[in-house]
Design a protein around this motif. Structure first.
Motif, PDB file in Angstrom:
ATOM      1  N   ASP A 147      10.674   4.912  -2.642  1.00 41.63           N
ATOM      2  CA  ASP A 147      11.462   5.960  -2.003  1.00 41.63           C
ATOM      3  C   ASP A 147      11.367   5.780  -0.487  1.00 41.63           C
ATOM      4  OD1 ASP A 147      12.935   8.250  -1.479  1.00 41.63           O
ATOM      5  OD2 ASP A 147      11.192   9.570  -1.660  1.00 41.63           O
ATOM      6  N   PHE A 148      12.448   5.371   0.137  1.00 42.86           N
ATOM      7  CA  PHE A 148      12.484   5.218   1.582  1.00 42.86           C
ATOM      8  C   PHE A 148      13.903   5.438   2.068  1.00 42.86           C
ATOM      9  CE2 PHE A 148      13.154   0.977  -0.152  1.00 42.86           C
ATOM     10  CZ  PHE A 148      14.181   0.438   0.620  1.00 42.86           C
ATOM     11  N   GLN A 149      14.024   5.703   3.357  1.00 38.41           N
ATOM     12  CA  GLN A 149      15.333   5.852   3.976  1.00 38.41           C
ATOM     13  C   GLN A 149      15.716   4.511   4.579  1.00 38.41           C
ATOM     14  OE1 GLN A 149      16.531   9.552   5.237  1.00 38.41           O
ATOM     15  NE2 GLN A 149      14.476  10.406   5.293  1.00 38.41           N
ATOM     16  N   ASN A 192      13.521  14.524   6.637  1.00 39.95           N
ATOM     17  CA  ASN A 192      14.223  14.432   5.363  1.00 39.95           C
ATOM     18  C   ASN A 192      15.575  13.753   5.583  1.00 39.95           C
ATOM     19  OD1 ASN A 192      16.154  16.409   6.196  1.00 39.95           O
ATOM     20  ND2 ASN A 192      14.774  18.041   5.536  1.00 39.95           N
ATOM     21  N   SER A 193      16.312  13.529   4.524  1.00 38.88           N
ATOM     22  CA  SER A 193      17.578  12.791   4.612  1.00 38.88           C
ATOM     23  C   SER A 193      18.580  13.449   5.547  1.00 38.88           C
ATOM     24  CB  SER A 193      18.208  12.639   3.227  1.00 38.88           C
ATOM     25  OG  SER A 193      17.424  11.801   2.438  1.00 38.88           O
ATOM     26  N   SER A 194      18.695  14.763   5.491  1.00 43.67           N
ATOM     27  CA  SER A 194      19.678  15.423   6.353  1.00 43.67           C
ATOM     28  C   SER A 194      19.278  15.332   7.825  1.00 43.67           C
ATOM     29  CB  SER A 194      19.900  16.876   5.932  1.00 43.67           C
ATOM     30  OG  SER A 194      18.719  17.618   6.068  1.00 43.67           O
ATOM     31  N   MET A 195      17.985  15.379   8.105  1.00 46.42           N
ATOM     32  CA  MET A 195      17.525  15.239   9.490  1.00 46.42           C
ATOM     33  C   MET A 195      17.810  13.826  10.008  1.00 46.42           C
ATOM     34  SD  MET A 195      13.951  17.242   8.928  1.00 46.42           S
ATOM     35  CE  MET A 195      13.336  17.398  10.585  1.00 46.42           C
ATOM     36  N   VAL A 196      17.575  12.836   9.171  1.00 44.27           N
ATOM     37  CA  VAL A 196      17.862  11.453   9.567  1.00 44.27           C
ATOM     38  C   VAL A 196      19.362  11.274   9.793  1.00 44.27           C
ATOM     39  CG1 VAL A 196      17.812   9.039   8.815  1.00 44.27           C
ATOM     40  CG2 VAL A 196      15.796  10.482   8.501  1.00 44.27           C
ATOM     41  N   GLU A 197      20.163  11.853   8.933  1.00 42.60           N
ATOM     42  CA  GLU A 197      21.624  11.773   9.091  1.00 42.60           C
ATOM     43  C   GLU A 197      22.059  12.384  10.425  1.00 42.60           C
ATOM     44  OE1 GLU A 197      25.294  10.500   8.442  1.00 42.60           O
ATOM     45  OE2 GLU A 197      23.693  10.159   6.988  1.00 42.60           O
ATOM     46  N   ILE A 230      13.565   8.176  15.733  1.00 38.88           N
ATOM     47  CA  ILE A 230      12.814   8.190  14.473  1.00 38.88           C
ATOM     48  C   ILE A 230      11.326   8.000  14.731  1.00 38.88           C
ATOM     49  CG2 ILE A 230      12.425   6.938  12.298  1.00 38.88           C
ATOM     50  CD1 ILE A 230      15.055   8.411  12.137  1.00 38.88           C
ATOM     51  N   ILE A 231      10.982   7.025  15.544  1.00 36.16           N
ATOM     52  CA  ILE A 231       9.570   6.726  15.794  1.00 36.16           C
ATOM     53  C   ILE A 231       8.873   7.887  16.486  1.00 36.16           C
ATOM     54  CG2 ILE A 231       8.001   5.227  17.107  1.00 36.16           C
ATOM     55  CD1 ILE A 231      10.130   2.953  16.566  1.00 36.16           C
ATOM     56  N   LYS A 239       0.835  -1.211   0.000  1.00 33.43           N
ATOM     57  CA  LYS A 239       0.000   0.000   0.000  1.00 33.43           C
ATOM     58  C   LYS A 239       0.868   1.258   0.000  1.00 33.43           C
ATOM     59  CE  LYS A 239      -3.729  -2.420   2.281  1.00 33.43           C
ATOM     60  NZ  LYS A 239      -4.466  -2.637   3.501  1.00 33.43           N
ATOM     61  N   TYR A 240       2.010   1.165  -0.668  1.00 35.06           N
ATOM     62  CA  TYR A 240       2.934   2.289  -0.724  1.00 35.06           C
ATOM     63  C   TYR A 240       2.222   3.544  -1.238  1.00 35.06           C
ATOM     64  CZ  TYR A 240       6.996   5.121  -1.903  1.00 35.06           C
ATOM     65  OH  TYR A 240       7.909   6.135  -1.977  1.00 35.06           O
ATOM     66  N   ASN A 241       2.469   4.644  -0.539  1.00 37.23           N
ATOM     67  CA  ASN A 241       1.896   5.927  -0.899  1.00 37.23           C
ATOM     68  C   ASN A 241       3.034   6.938  -0.859  1.00 37.23           C
ATOM     69  OD1 ASN A 241       0.703   8.460  -0.912  1.00 37.23           O
ATOM     70  ND2 ASN A 241      -0.933   7.895   0.499  1.00 37.23           N
ATOM     71  N   ASP A 242       3.327   7.580  -1.966  1.00 33.11           N
ATOM     72  CA  ASP A 242       4.471   8.489  -2.001  1.00 33.11           C
ATOM     73  C   ASP A 242       4.274   9.741  -1.146  1.00 33.11           C
ATOM     74  OD1 ASP A 242       2.713   9.879  -3.622  1.00 33.11           O
ATOM     75  OD2 ASP A 242       3.984   9.802  -5.405  1.00 33.11           O
ATOM     76  N   GLN A 243       3.088   9.901  -0.574  1.00 31.83           N
ATOM     77  CA  GLN A 243       2.848  11.006   0.357  1.00 31.83           C
ATOM     78  C   GLN A 243       3.241  10.624   1.783  1.00 31.83           C
ATOM     79  OE1 GLN A 243       1.846  14.080  -0.854  1.00 31.83           O
ATOM     80  NE2 GLN A 243       2.230  12.939  -2.746  1.00 31.83           N
ATOM     81  N   ASP A 244       3.440   9.336   2.018  1.00 31.00           N
ATOM     82  CA  ASP A 244       3.832   8.842   3.335  1.00 31.00           C
ATOM     83  C   ASP A 244       5.347   8.772   3.446  1.00 31.00           C
ATOM     84  OD1 ASP A 244       1.212   8.584   4.161  1.00 31.00           O
ATOM     85  OD2 ASP A 244       1.130   6.419   3.851  1.00 31.00           O
ATOM     86  N   GLU A 245       5.793   8.578   4.658  1.00 23.82           N
ATOM     87  CA  GLU A 245       7.214   8.480   4.973  1.00 23.82           C
ATOM     88  C   GLU A 245       7.532   7.021   5.293  1.00 23.82           C
ATOM     89  OE1 GLU A 245      10.180  10.803   8.077  1.00 23.82           O
ATOM     90  OE2 GLU A 245       8.021  10.861   8.384  1.00 23.82           O
TER      91      GLU A 245
END
Length: 136
Positions: free
Chosen positions: A82-84, A105-110, A97-98, A52-58
């Protein structure tokens, strides 16, 4: 909505889920895959996660070993979704994260990965009578 997948060799994923349940309660957005615990191919479980992938979700996926077979399989899914992908995870990064309130975004996850990497440390304690109260 943030969707979390924890996929590991053997029962590490369900074990860490047990710790998460204790600390923050059961969360419906967390899916776990214990790979190689039986003869079934865990690819079907990954497909179910992305069904049920939705590109609006993370979507954030955690695997146990960089270069391990579970991690390699997840890398193949990055061509389609598209996922991290975070590998070699620890409990602090899962919690960060949870519980993050905003879309990451990628920089925040980094930044979170770097912050939580510091949680891995060797504890040296010289337990003398004067230091006992300062331990924690």
């Amino acid at each position: 909505m943030r969707n979390i997948l924890i996929a590991t060799h053997s029962t590490f994923a369900s074990g860490i889920q047990g710790s998460l349940n204790l600390l923050i309660g059961e969360r419906s957005e967390i899916t776990v895959i214990d790979a190689y615990v039986d003869d079934t191919d865990y690819t079907e479980k990954i497909d179910d996660f992305f069904e049920k992938y939705n590109d609006q979700d993370e979507y954030i996926v955690f695997t146990d070993l960089y270069g391990g077979s579970v991690n390699q399989k997840m890398v193949n899914y990055k061509n389609k979704y598209d996922f991290q992908l975070i590998t070699g995870f620890n409990l602090p990064i899962l919690l960060e994260i949870i519980l993050a309130g905003e879309t990451l975004n990628s920089s925040m996850v980094e930044e979170l990965v770097e912050k939580c990497r510091q949680e891995l440390s060797l504890v040296h304690i010289d337990m003398t009578e004067d230091d006992e109260d300062d331990f924690i």
